[in-house]
Structure formats: C-alpha cells, structure tokens
Design a protein around this motif. Structure first.
Motif, PDB file in Angstrom:
ATOM      1  N   UNK A  93       6.129  42.716 -36.139  1.00 19.54           N
ATOM      2  CA  UNK A  93       5.216  42.044 -36.288  1.00 19.54           C
ATOM      3  C   UNK A  93       3.648  42.773 -36.473  1.00 19.54           C
ATOM      4  N   UNK A  94       3.617  43.948 -36.016  1.00 20.76           N
ATOM      5  CA  UNK A  94       2.661  44.956 -36.286  1.00 20.76           C
ATOM      6  C   UNK A  94       2.834  45.370 -37.813  1.00 20.76           C
ATOM      7  N   UNK A  95       3.701  45.588 -38.338  1.00 23.66           N
ATOM      8  CA  UNK A  95       3.760  45.610 -39.815  1.00 23.66           C
ATOM      9  C   UNK A  95       4.227  44.802 -40.655  1.00 23.66           C
ATOM     10  N   UNK A  96       3.733  43.493 -40.974  1.00 24.89           N
ATOM     11  CA  UNK A  96       4.466  42.246 -41.385  1.00 24.89           C
ATOM     12  C   UNK A  96       4.895  42.625 -43.029  1.00 24.89           C
ATOM     13  N   UNK A  97       6.131  41.928 -43.136  1.00 26.10           N
ATOM     14  CA  UNK A  97       6.426  42.160 -44.695  1.00 26.10           C
ATOM     15  C   UNK A  97       6.591  40.676 -45.191  1.00 26.10           C
ATOM     16  N   UNK A  98       6.458  39.705 -44.496  1.00 26.76           N
ATOM     17  CA  UNK A  98       6.304  38.291 -45.096  1.00 26.76           C
ATOM     18  C   UNK A  98       4.905  37.815 -44.981  1.00 26.76           C
ATOM     19  N   UNK A  99       4.746  36.994 -46.224  1.00 31.11           N
ATOM     20  CA  UNK A  99       3.188  36.388 -46.304  1.00 31.11           C
ATOM     21  C   UNK A  99       2.581  35.720 -45.155  1.00 31.11           C
TER      22      UNK A  99
END
Length: 298
Positions: A135-141
């Motif tokens: 969650x600290x580095x999200x890949x989903x918009x």
C-alpha cells in the motif's frame, strides 16, 4: 422456493434469504461496503434461481437485520467476514458453493477462497480489486480525485431522519452509476427506502465498514488460487477503475474477464441479463450441458 432464516454464529447473527430449490448448485452472494443483502435485488436473485441455482443472499455484519456494533466501533475485520460466509454455508449444510462477491464482497470472497479453497466451487468478482501488495507503493489507480472530492463534500445525513438517509443513499448510487445510460432514480430511491426501514442501525450500516481495521495485503497470494474465476467490471467504475478488475483477471490463474461497456460500480439493472447469463455459464456443471433456462435470463 424462498425462505428466510437467522444464522447464529459464535460472534454474530446473520439474516439470510434463500431462493431456488435445495439440491441445486449453491450461489452465495456477498455484498459490498455498507451494503445489506438488498444490493442483490430480489428480481436478480429470482432470475438467477430460475437457472437452477440455489441462491443465498445475506445481511453482513452491521447491515440489515444482522448483528450491529455501535457506530464507529466495528469489532471485526475482513477475515471475520470471510469466516461468516463459511458459517452460512455450514448452517445450510453446503460443502461447496459458488461465491459471487460485489466490491468489498469480492475482497471477502478472495479471502474465503484463499483460506478455504475446498469450500469454493468458483469465484465471480464484480467491481472488485486485489488491493495493492504494498500500500505504500501503489500500482493500481486510486479512486479518481473528482470522485473523492464529491464524496468528501457530500454532507452527512441526519441519521434519525429516514428521508435524509435515503437521499444520501441515492447520492451514492448516482455517484457509482456508469456513464452512457440514464440514472434510474425511482429504482434507487425505492431500494434506499427499504434499506433504511430494515436496518438495525443505519448509521452503523453506512459507516462501520470504513472503520474496519485493514488486514495484511493478499494480492501476492492470488497466483495460489486454483478456483475457476470470473471477473466482471464496469468500464466506467468511478470508485475502482477498470485496472483493478484487469489486475484480478491477470493475476488469478485461468481467470476470465467480462467488461460491462456502460457499467459503473455495482450492478445496474441494465446489466442484469448479461451478468446472470455469465454467472450461470461460469457455474455450470458438466452434467448440465447447455446454459439452463436461457429464456429466464433475457
């Protein structure tokens, strides 16, 4: 055949409604954030049951006629909600069921399949997401900023005023609706009225799921799943953009994807026929052959 019952579990009492005939393949419908079982319209359930399915819909914790906690103080997490789904299957004597999860209900269904793969015949994930592995580095918009602003600026309803709460639910329905089709305010308002009238605590219903403590991300475990999976997602989902559904279809081995061209977040009545057809096809057993009762899903 239709019946209702209250399933008493160690930590909760859950109100359940069943459609269809005993002995038919069981489809368990799991509602989303703040949504009682009315998120699955009665007509939708009847049409699904007409395809020779035993359909179960239920009020999750803090919704409808099920156990409620004080507003702002839920005493459960998503793993508890997944255990509730298993508890319902146990109460109905069901060894294995097809799970159909909507939004947060899709997350709960994923957790059920990961923890109890032997109990899940198939998964259908509607308007759902795998979440981000980090969650600290999200890949989903994320939810688009314009939608976040609309939600933030919407005034809270007066919880003791049923009309005010119904107005708020209609606002949420309109926000989640897809583009390219007219919003059916009469349908939304009628359902909102019933949601408010049958809620044990409507404030808890519409807020407590947002206060649930997060669980450890499970996205990295999705390749473990060997459950036949169908992903259904609206092309115009304003809460969980289409990329969330595409990620599920990509990361669950063998999953298939159906995009609703005019769909938003959730199920519009205009999409019921194709969605029911997809679910019946996805949950079909080899013994059934062709799609059962095709006329019932038109």
């Amino acid at each position: 055949m239709r019946e209702t019952t209250t399933v008493r579990l160690p930590a909760a009492e859950l109100f359940v409604e069943a459609f269809g005939e005993e002995g038919d393949p069981v489809v368990l419908l799991v509602s989303g954030t703040g949504a009682c079982m009315l998120a699955w319209d009665r007509e939708f359930c009847l049409r699904l049951a007409a395809g020779r399915r035993r359909v179960l819909r239920y009020d999750g914790r803090d919704t409808g006629r099920s156990t409620t906690c004080p507003p702002g103080s839920p005493d459960y997490d998503l793993h508890d909600l997944a255990s509730d789904a298993i508890g319902i299957l146990d109460a109905f004597g069901v060894g294995q069921a097809h799970l159909v999860g909507l939004s947060q209900g899709g997350a709960v269904s994923q957790l059920v399949a990961l923890a109890h793969p032997d109990r899940v015949a198939s998964l259908t994930l509607v308007s759902s997401s795998p979440g981000d592995a980090d969650p600290e580095h999200p890949t989903l918009p994320p939810t688009p900023l314009a939608t976040q602003v609309e939600l933030h600026n919407a005034p809270w309803p007066e919880w003791s005023d049923h009309g005010s709460v119904a107005d708020y639910i209609v606002f949420l329905d309109r926000l989640q609706a897809g583009s390219g089709r007219d919003f059916d305010e009469h349908f939304s308002r009628e359902r909102a009225r019933r949601v408010v009238e049958r809620a044990g605590n409507i404030e808890s219903s519409l807020t407590n799921h947002y206060y649930v403590e997060p669980v450890a991300p499970w996205r990295g475990r999705l390749p473990e799943l060997r459950v036949p999976t169908l992903v259904i997602h609206g092309a115009h989902d304003r809460l969980l953009p289409l990329e969330h559904g595409l990620a599920l279809a990509r990361e669950i081995r063998g999953a298939t994807m159906t995009t609703l061209p005019l769909g938003g977040h959730g199920l519009d009545p205009g999409d019921w026929a194709p969605v029911i057809s997809e679910i019946l096809g996805h949950t079909r057993t080899p013994e059934e052959g062709l799609l059962p009762h095709a006329a019932a899903v038109r």
